[in-house]
Structures are given as C-alpha cells and as structure tokens.
Design an enzyme around this catalytic site. Sequence first.
Site, PDB file in Angstrom:
ATOM      1  N   GLY A  17       0.823  -1.210   0.000  1.00 27.44           N
ATOM      2  CA  GLY A  17       0.000   0.000   0.000  1.00 27.44           C
ATOM      3  C   GLY A  17       0.853   1.254   0.000  1.00 27.44           C
ATOM      4  CG  ASP A  42      12.217  -2.514  -2.772  1.00 25.65           C
ATOM      5  OD1 ASP A  42      12.855  -1.840  -1.952  1.00 25.65           O
ATOM      6  OD2 ASP A  42      11.024  -2.298  -3.032  1.00 25.65           O
ATOM      7  CG  HIS A  93       5.595   5.238  -4.344  1.00 25.42           C
ATOM      8  ND1 HIS A  93       6.203   4.607  -5.399  1.00 25.42           N
ATOM      9  CD2 HIS A  93       6.021   4.592  -3.226  1.00 25.42           C
ATOM     10  CE1 HIS A  93       6.981   3.642  -4.950  1.00 25.42           C
ATOM     11  NE2 HIS A  93       6.879   3.602  -3.623  1.00 25.42           N
ATOM     12  CD  GLU A  94       3.577   7.722 -11.486  1.00 28.03           C
ATOM     13  OE1 GLU A  94       3.609   6.903 -12.438  1.00 28.03           O
ATOM     14  OE2 GLU A  94       2.530   8.250 -11.086  1.00 28.03           O
ATOM     15  CG  HIS A 100       3.620   0.971  -5.233  1.00 30.85           C
ATOM     16  ND1 HIS A 100       3.737   1.991  -4.334  1.00 30.85           N
ATOM     17  CD2 HIS A 100       4.194  -0.113  -4.651  1.00 30.85           C
ATOM     18  CE1 HIS A 100       4.345   1.560  -3.238  1.00 30.85           C
ATOM     19  NE2 HIS A 100       4.647   0.296  -3.410  1.00 30.85           N
TER      20      HIS A 100
HETATM   21  O1  PAF Z   1       8.105  -4.558  -1.921  1.00 30.53           O
HETATM   22  C1  PAF Z   1       7.140  -4.644  -1.151  1.00 30.53           C
HETATM   23  O2  PAF Z   1       6.279  -3.769  -1.096  1.00 30.53           O
HETATM   24  C2  PAF Z   1       7.012  -5.857  -0.256  1.00 30.53           C
HETATM   25  O3  PAF Z   1       8.243  -6.287   0.199  1.00 30.53           O
HETATM   26  C3  PAF Z   1       6.212  -7.010  -0.892  1.00 30.53           C
HETATM   27  C4  PAF Z   1       6.914  -7.558  -2.129  1.00 30.53           C
HETATM   28  C5  PAF Z   1       4.827  -6.527  -1.267  1.00 30.53           C
HETATM   29  C6  PAF Z   1       6.079  -8.165   0.103  1.00 30.53           C
HETATM   30  O4  PAF Z   1       5.437  -7.761   1.269  1.00 30.53           O
END
Ligand code: PAF
Length: 300
Positions: free
Chosen positions: A31, A150, A34-35, A37
């Site tokens: 959740g 990440d 932001h841009e 996602h």
């Molecule tokens: O990158 C994230 O937001 C989290 O680590 C994920 C992949 C949703 C797992 O909780």
Amino acid sequence: MRTARTPAEARDIVRERKRSGKSIGFVPTMGALHEGHQSLVRMARENTDFVVSSIFVNPKQFGPREDLAGYPRDEADDSGILERLGCDLLFIPEGREMYTPNDRTRLTVRDLSGTLCGASRPGHFDGVVLVVAKLLNIVQPDVAFFGQKDAQQAVIVQRMVADLDFPVRIRLGPTVREQDGLAMSSRNRYLGGDERSRAPALYRALEAARGAIEGGERAPSVVSSLMKGIMEEAGFEVDYAEAVDGAALGMIDRLEGTVLLAAAGRMGRARLIDNIALVISGNDVRETLLEFPEWSRYAI
Ligand code: PAF
C-alpha cells in the site's frame, strides 16, 4: 475493480478468469502507493489480460524496532488509485487471513539474504519470501511485477521462484524518481525539515559511482568510498554503500559483468535505499534491470 478480502475469494475470481483463457498479471504491494507502484500496475495492464494487485503490510518482514505500527496505510486512497489504473482485482487480506497461530513453515533464500539490507535487517528477506510465496500461491499469476528499486528483494524473489518451481515469470520495472533523483518510496514521507532536500544525495552518490566506472575505475573499494563520502557529507548515517555482483550479491574483486551499485542509509526517521545495476564489458557501461529469466524453467 473487484475487492477480495480472503485468499479463497481471490483464488475463485482468478480461477474463473484463467478458465476463460486470460493471462494474469500481479503487483504485490504494502500500500501507500506511489508512482513506482503505479508504473508496475501500468506494466501489468499493458502485458497481461487480468490485473491483480495486493495490499498487505506484512508483519513478518519488519524487525522488532522497525516501523510496522507507523507504516502508512490508506485503503481508500490506494483503492482509488488502483481503480483509475484499470486494476481488475484488489486482494486486501487482514493479517489473520494470511497467518494463523498454527503456522510452522519458514523460508530462507540462503546467501542472498544475509548481505546488504539483510545484514542490518536480520530475518527481513525470510519474511518477504514467505509472504511472496503465499501470495503467488493464492493469486497464481502468469507474470508478477516487482520494482528494481528493491533490487535485493527482486533477486531473492527470482531465486525463490526458480528454486521452488513456481510457474510464474518475474518482471522488473525501472526505479521511478522524483525530479531531483530521489527514488520514490513510501518511506520518503518520513523525511522532515531539510531532510527532503538532502536525501537526493543518495542517488547522487550512485551517479558519482557510475561516473567513476564510466571513467575507467574498476576497484569496488574506491567506488564504495566515493559513495559513502557523498552520503555522509549530506548527513546520511550510512548503512552500506557497495558495488557487488548483480546476481550473487556478494563482494567482487573487480567491477565487470553485471554489477549492482547499492546504498542504504538513515536520514532522520527514514531509512532509504537505492541502487543502479550496470553491465560492464570492457569500456562499455550500460544500465540494466536485474532480471534473470534464465534461472527459471518457466521463463517465457
Ligand atoms: O516490496 C514490497 O512492497 C514488499 O516487500 C512485498 C513484495 C509486497 C512483500 O510484502
């Protein structure tokens, strides 16, 4: 957009779409969208027929002194964003739908989970792979989308998917940045006062490292010191600033092949991470995404 609050509901909806021959794209999130996602949801929309996104702030990936309680949560806002992006299904389970007191299974992706962020966040990546494995089993997507931001998580998830034969393709989206270079992150909202104006030094440090490599530098320790210096000058409490092998995430003697420049540091309340992945071949240096489809027998 439909909303599922239990694994059974989510699985039923997806199963029906699969039966009618639709390909399923999946963007897992915690959740506070932001841009970064949003770009992954757009990628899923462009590449698959039925787009599922999940919002679950996974307690198992937070350490005891980390920001689980204060992690930003805004279901209404997030669900509006996903709807506007054309997401078809939002899976948003409560904690008790994902974990029960009877759970005994744990996952560890060895070696890759202990370096970089794993060194200062013990158990973090075990929590990530556990929830990602569960989400992939629930949603059963054809393609799952993760951010290069990440990078360590992305490499570890690809290793887990390959090792456990998950029939899914992992695709990465490039890091989305603010105008001044700061990588988009849900944790940027913790930056107060002048911290926001100092935070882009993290990306400047990575860019300086890239510049040095383009100029011929091939010693990881030189590049690492350069990054640390820039971060410290801006007021970062440096966690790490390293140039490591892009697939094994371990130390290297010389900068060549696929190299991950990765840095993390604390600025006030915010722990920020960023990276640039490069392929270095002779004098040629180009940016890349750490996608390893060849690891998986399900690579498309
Ligand atoms: O990158 C994230 O937001 C989290 O680590 C994920 C992949 C949703 C797992 O909780």
